[in-house]
Design an enzyme around this catalytic site. Structure first.
Site, mmCIF file in Angstrom:
data_model
loop_
_atom_site.group_PDB
_atom_site.id
_atom_site.type_symbol
_atom_site.label_atom_id
_atom_site.label_comp_id
_atom_site.label_asym_id
_atom_site.label_seq_id
_atom_site.Cartn_x
_atom_site.Cartn_y
_atom_site.Cartn_z
ATOM 1 N N ASP A 154 31.688 68.095 97.059
ATOM 2 C CA ASP A 154 32.603 69.043 97.718
ATOM 3 C C ASP A 154 32.398 69.118 99.229
ATOM 4 O O ASP A 154 33.237 69.680 99.937
ATOM 5 C CB ASP A 154 32.435 70.432 97.098
ATOM 6 C CG ASP A 154 32.691 70.409 95.609
ATOM 7 O OD1 ASP A 154 33.840 70.183 95.217
ATOM 8 O OD2 ASP A 154 31.732 70.573 94.828
ATOM 9 N N HIS A 180 28.215 71.253 90.280
ATOM 10 C CA HIS A 180 28.188 69.864 89.801
ATOM 11 C C HIS A 180 28.673 68.872 90.860
ATOM 12 O O HIS A 180 28.935 67.718 90.552
ATOM 13 C CB HIS A 180 28.925 69.702 88.474
ATOM 14 C CG HIS A 180 30.259 70.387 88.424
ATOM 15 N ND1 HIS A 180 30.702 71.081 87.341
ATOM 16 C CD2 HIS A 180 31.218 70.502 89.346
ATOM 17 C CE1 HIS A 180 31.900 71.590 87.589
ATOM 18 N NE2 HIS A 180 32.236 71.238 88.803
HETATM 19 P P1 NAD Z 1 38.982 81.564 85.502
HETATM 20 O O1 NAD Z 1 39.715 82.717 86.124
HETATM 21 O O2 NAD Z 1 39.740 80.593 84.661
HETATM 22 O O3 NAD Z 1 37.780 82.105 84.594
HETATM 23 C C1 NAD Z 1 36.977 83.146 85.008
HETATM 24 C C2 NAD Z 1 36.795 84.145 83.877
HETATM 25 O O4 NAD Z 1 36.195 85.313 84.452
HETATM 26 C C3 NAD Z 1 38.111 84.618 83.203
HETATM 27 O O5 NAD Z 1 38.031 84.418 81.814
HETATM 28 C C4 NAD Z 1 38.187 86.099 83.543
HETATM 29 O O6 NAD Z 1 38.762 86.877 82.524
HETATM 30 C C5 NAD Z 1 36.706 86.425 83.745
HETATM 31 N N1 NAD Z 1 36.467 87.658 84.489
HETATM 32 C C6 NAD Z 1 37.155 88.186 85.526
HETATM 33 N N2 NAD Z 1 36.595 89.354 85.900
HETATM 34 C C7 NAD Z 1 35.525 89.563 85.092
HETATM 35 C C8 NAD Z 1 34.541 90.572 84.988
HETATM 36 N N3 NAD Z 1 34.560 91.622 85.793
HETATM 37 N N4 NAD Z 1 33.582 90.450 84.036
HETATM 38 C C9 NAD Z 1 33.567 89.389 83.211
HETATM 39 N N5 NAD Z 1 34.459 88.388 83.263
HETATM 40 C C10 NAD Z 1 35.432 88.478 84.186
HETATM 41 O O7 NAD Z 1 38.253 80.825 86.688
HETATM 42 P P2 NAD Z 1 37.611 79.362 86.724
HETATM 43 O O8 NAD Z 1 38.567 78.462 87.433
HETATM 44 O O9 NAD Z 1 37.088 78.987 85.391
HETATM 45 O O10 NAD Z 1 36.401 79.626 87.721
HETATM 46 C C11 NAD Z 1 35.359 80.535 87.423
HETATM 47 C C12 NAD Z 1 34.355 80.540 88.574
HETATM 48 O O11 NAD Z 1 33.605 79.315 88.565
HETATM 49 C C13 NAD Z 1 35.020 80.600 89.947
HETATM 50 O O12 NAD Z 1 34.248 81.422 90.794
HETATM 51 C C14 NAD Z 1 34.998 79.158 90.412
HETATM 52 O O13 NAD Z 1 35.080 79.076 91.799
HETATM 53 C C15 NAD Z 1 33.665 78.721 89.858
HETATM 54 N N6 NAD Z 1 33.437 77.271 89.732
HETATM 55 C C16 NAD Z 1 32.162 76.847 89.911
HETATM 56 C C17 NAD Z 1 31.851 75.515 89.781
HETATM 57 C C18 NAD Z 1 30.422 75.064 89.980
HETATM 58 O O14 NAD Z 1 30.116 73.895 89.803
HETATM 59 N N7 NAD Z 1 29.500 75.953 90.337
HETATM 60 C C19 NAD Z 1 32.860 74.598 89.447
HETATM 61 C C20 NAD Z 1 34.160 75.061 89.232
HETATM 62 C C21 NAD Z 1 34.441 76.418 89.362
#
Ligand code: NAD
Length: 481
Positions: free
Chosen positions: A260, A175
């Protein structure tokens, strides 16, 4: 409209899942669809499942929810698989950062020129990259026609890896480009009158086209820089689209870095906290300083805690409504992002601005819409190899993704001095991972301005590989010894 099955992996990421759920509820053309929420963390999964089912019931949407801890259940017979999982969580990233800093690598070995985003690990993130490939292979086997939507970071390395190692349909989403809206507001531009385009790679996109009512809108930006930029102050650590760093990069490269990309500048802006403060503003020094990232971690922690509490409240009070939440938890969610987010989630007129559900709608219904997607280049940016995933605007419909022609072209400086060095680091991370070649990671560190000796490189790698969760990574990388 055919009902679809959507699997969400890492669904415990509460805010993200609720955004998707509320977007689905506001998309009647997808009614009848089923959503499988998958996570390995039982408590988080339960909380999200409770809130999702409650929300659908309350707004009268027609969606079926399931929850599972089994990856295959989320993939089997799915039409779309959204991956937002972070293997090892923020804890793993922080442990690697701590080890790195002990050996002189400020903000960690994964913080590299043009990749300073603090949860975007590419070299020490073996388990995360491996999970991306595992999911892609399972889709290939269990639901080969499904789309894979990459939301988890690193989106650039991840989407490139998945599209190079599997035959599935895949696209990455971020985003970051939404920061443009904030800039349009500051320049007092009506959004629908701006003709804009961005192009590059994930977290490395540039405003190649910026026209307002037929005129070059960069002139308006130049006037703002001249007259008002000295009064600029960040509202929060991520508020950097018009920061001194962004303006300095714009002056050097000739076009504005977007979202970003501003964080992903060179060491000139990131050397230490004092330097970060100068370029990204006081008091945080941007999102990726030790202060800014702590702020983000704390906010995420609060959001997760409050989400669990609200879920428990609904379990204890099954007749309660979402509108009760605001009053009951007002003290706790005051000044918290969740409050604004909850209000938006409950507003029937507002979607979250995440692109995943609108993308699914366009693919399923054929409704043409513009998205910023991460897809293999295939000539879109002619100076970049075809198998590198680029982030570009595209129109999506039931025939797939139709990238726009990038016009005008990106400046040579952006291609040569920014994108190519960033792509080189992506290639190093992907090759190191695929071949299990530790020498590529060492080579990266030998070139690092923070490296003083070979011993420093050996020690930091050894300690990161010694972490219990890196046992498999260690075997993979040291198998030739
Ligand atoms: P978070 O740790 O709060 O949430 C991630 C979830 O993944 C947790 O609930 C965890 O239990 C789960 N998880 C871990 N291992 C797993 C597995 N093997 N199978 C299934 N689920 C599993 O992290 P977050 O801050 O919400 O970020 C999640 C991801 O999204 C990160 O990689 C972050 O960098 C990314 N992100 C992307 C964007 C974007 O726009 N693309 C924006 C923000 C964050």
């Amino acid at each position: 409209m055919p009902a679809v099955k959507i699997g969400i992996i890492g669904a415990g990421s509460a805010i993200f899942s609720l955004r998707l759920v509320s977007d689905l509820c506001k998309t009647p053309s997808l009614y009848g669809s089923s959503v499988v929420l998958m996570d390995i963390d039982e408590e988080r999964l339960e909380a999200v499942y409770t809130l999702a089912t409650k929300y659908v019931e309350e707004v009268g949407g027609n969606l079926k929810f399931e929850k599972t801890k089994n990856l295959e259940d989320a993939i089997k017979e799915a039409d779309f698989v959204i991956n937002t999982a972070m293997v090892g969580g923020h804890n793993y990233l922080e442990r690697v950062r701590q080890i790195s800093e002990k050996y002189g690598y400020y903000r960690g070995i994964d913080a590299q020129e043009f990749n300073m985003v603090s949860d975007y690990y590419t070299f020490s993130n073996y388990n995360q990259l491996k999970y991306f490939v595992e999911i892609a292979k399972k889709i290939e086997k269990l639901s080969p026609k499904a789309w894979y939507l990459q939301a988890a970071n690193p989106v650039f390395e991840g989407t490139t890896l998945v599209t190079r190692t599997s035959s599935i349909k895949a696209a990455g989403f971020c985003h970051g480009h939404l920061a443009l809206k904030e800039m349009f507001d500051t320049l007092e531009l009506e959004h629908d009158k701006v003709d804009w385009q961005v192009a590059g790679v994930n977290h490395g996109i540039w405003l190649n086209r910026f026209i307002y009512e037929g005129k070059n809108a960069y002139e308006k930006l130049n006037a703002w820089i001249e007259e008002k930029s000295h009064d600029w102050k960040p509202l929060h650590p991520f508020n950097d689209q018009l920061s001194p760093a962004a303006i300095d990069m714009y002056k050097f490269y000739g076009v504005l870095p977007v979202g970003d990309t501003v964080r992903n500048s060179s060491w000139r802006y990131h050397k230490n906290l004092e330097t970060k403060k100068k370029w990204y503003g006081e008091p945080w020094g941007g999102a990726d300083s030790e202060i800014g990232w702590k702020w983000y971690q704390e906010t995420l922690g609060q959001i997760t805690d409050i989400t669990k509490k609200i879920a428990k409240f609904f379990i204890d009070n099954p007749k309660a409504k979402f509108s009760d939440v605001k009053g009951i938890f007002s003290q706790e969610i005051q000044d918290n992002e969740l409050l604004q987010e909850m209000e938006r989630i409950l507003d029937p007129e507002q979607k979250s601005e995440e692109q995943h559900i609108p993308f699914i709608e366009s693919i399923v219904s054929g409704k043409k819409e513009r998205f910023i997607v991460n897809i293999p280049n295939k000539g879109i940016i002619p100076e970049i190899e075809n198998n590198v995933v680029v982030e570009v605007p595209a129109v999506v419909d039931n025939e797939g993704i139709h990238p726009e022609k990038i016009e005008p072209k990106l400046p040579e400086r952006v291609i040569k001095y920014y994108l190519k060095p960033r792509i080189m680091r992506m290639e190093m991370a992907v090759e190191a991972f695929l071949k299990g070649d530790i020498n590529i990671i060492k080579e990266l560190l030998y070139r690092d301005p923070r490296t003083q000796s070979e011993e420093q490189v050996e020690k930091v790698i050894e300690e990161i590989l010694s972490l219990p969760e890196n046992e498999e990574m260690r075997k993979h990388y040291l198998k030739k010894k």
